[in-house]
Design a protein around this motif. Sequence first.
Motif, mmCIF file in Angstrom:
data_model
loop_
_atom_site.group_PDB
_atom_site.id
_atom_site.type_symbol
_atom_site.label_atom_id
_atom_site.label_comp_id
_atom_site.label_asym_id
_atom_site.label_seq_id
_atom_site.Cartn_x
_atom_site.Cartn_y
_atom_site.Cartn_z
ATOM 1 N N ALA A 35 0.834 -1.216 0.000
ATOM 2 C CA ALA A 35 0.000 0.000 0.000
ATOM 3 C C ALA A 35 0.862 1.257 0.000
ATOM 4 N N LEU A 36 1.918 1.261 0.813
ATOM 5 C CA LEU A 36 2.802 2.432 0.857
ATOM 6 C C LEU A 36 3.524 2.618 -0.474
ATOM 7 N N ALA A 37 3.933 1.500 -1.082
ATOM 8 C CA ALA A 37 4.603 1.594 -2.384
ATOM 9 C C ALA A 37 3.648 2.106 -3.459
ATOM 10 N N ARG A 38 2.358 1.704 -3.344
ATOM 11 C CA ARG A 38 1.363 2.143 -4.329
ATOM 12 C C ARG A 38 1.032 3.622 -4.207
ATOM 13 N N ALA A 44 7.547 4.472 -11.218
ATOM 14 C CA ALA A 44 8.048 3.126 -11.505
ATOM 15 C C ALA A 44 7.657 2.140 -10.409
ATOM 16 N N VAL A 45 7.808 2.567 -9.155
ATOM 17 C CA VAL A 45 7.452 1.697 -8.032
ATOM 18 C C VAL A 45 5.957 1.421 -8.029
ATOM 19 N N ALA A 51 1.288 -4.044 -10.988
ATOM 20 C CA ALA A 51 1.417 -5.312 -11.712
ATOM 21 C C ALA A 51 1.364 -6.492 -10.736
ATOM 22 N N TYR A 52 2.019 -6.344 -9.582
ATOM 23 C CA TYR A 52 2.005 -7.386 -8.547
ATOM 24 C C TYR A 52 0.573 -7.678 -8.103
ATOM 25 N N ILE A 53 -0.175 -6.627 -7.837
ATOM 26 C CA ILE A 53 -1.566 -6.785 -7.411
ATOM 27 C C ILE A 53 -2.401 -7.417 -8.518
ATOM 28 N N ALA A 54 -2.187 -6.981 -9.755
ATOM 29 C CA ALA A 54 -2.955 -7.504 -10.885
ATOM 30 C C ALA A 54 -2.745 -9.004 -11.048
#
Length: 214
Positions: A35-38, A44-45, A51-54
Amino acid sequence: MGREEFVFLLMGLKWTVALSAVAFVCGSIAGLVVALARTCGIAAVERIMAAYIAVFQGTPLLMQLFVVYYGLALVGIKMDAWAAVSLGLTLHASAYLGEIWRGAIEAVPKGQTEAAKALSLGYVSRMKDVLLPQALRISLPATIGFLVQLIKGTSLASIVGFTELTRAGNIISNQIFQPLTVFSVVGALYFLMCCPLTIYGAHLERRFAATSRS
């Protein structure tokens, strides 16, 4: 179905609870990072995390457990069933909780962020003291709802040989040939775990909705 069979089901229930707890706690820690990265503002992050979540939201949980249990073994990483399903469910939970909490962070009024910046609060302090407490409150009903889904999702661990509640029920059913009785008890045990959480989540949702209107 006698006492011994019921005790065996309770042993399976114990492992279902343990697996749910491990996956939820570890998934929560990893989900917070997601969540923090999003919401970090680095394009880029954010794209990598999206993509990871998808990947985890767009593929079946059963397939994810198969990939972790069998796929890692193909590259020389051998894990027992407990470790494999714990890792698979943790990754699954991190993606879903990360997205839930990302939405909650973005749902906090922008004025809160602007006020924190005006007070010269750094990123860590801004998140820890201002945004995350409010986001946690917003996300609680959805988080509890996901926990219910996670508990039910542990039943798929039986596919890779882990003996939790569903597999325990299947073993007993094959021994005493009373599938309707056995799985009625199994279903009742799942219901006793999930129903209180569902009711509590609905209560929180109504409470927070009433608070926001007042």
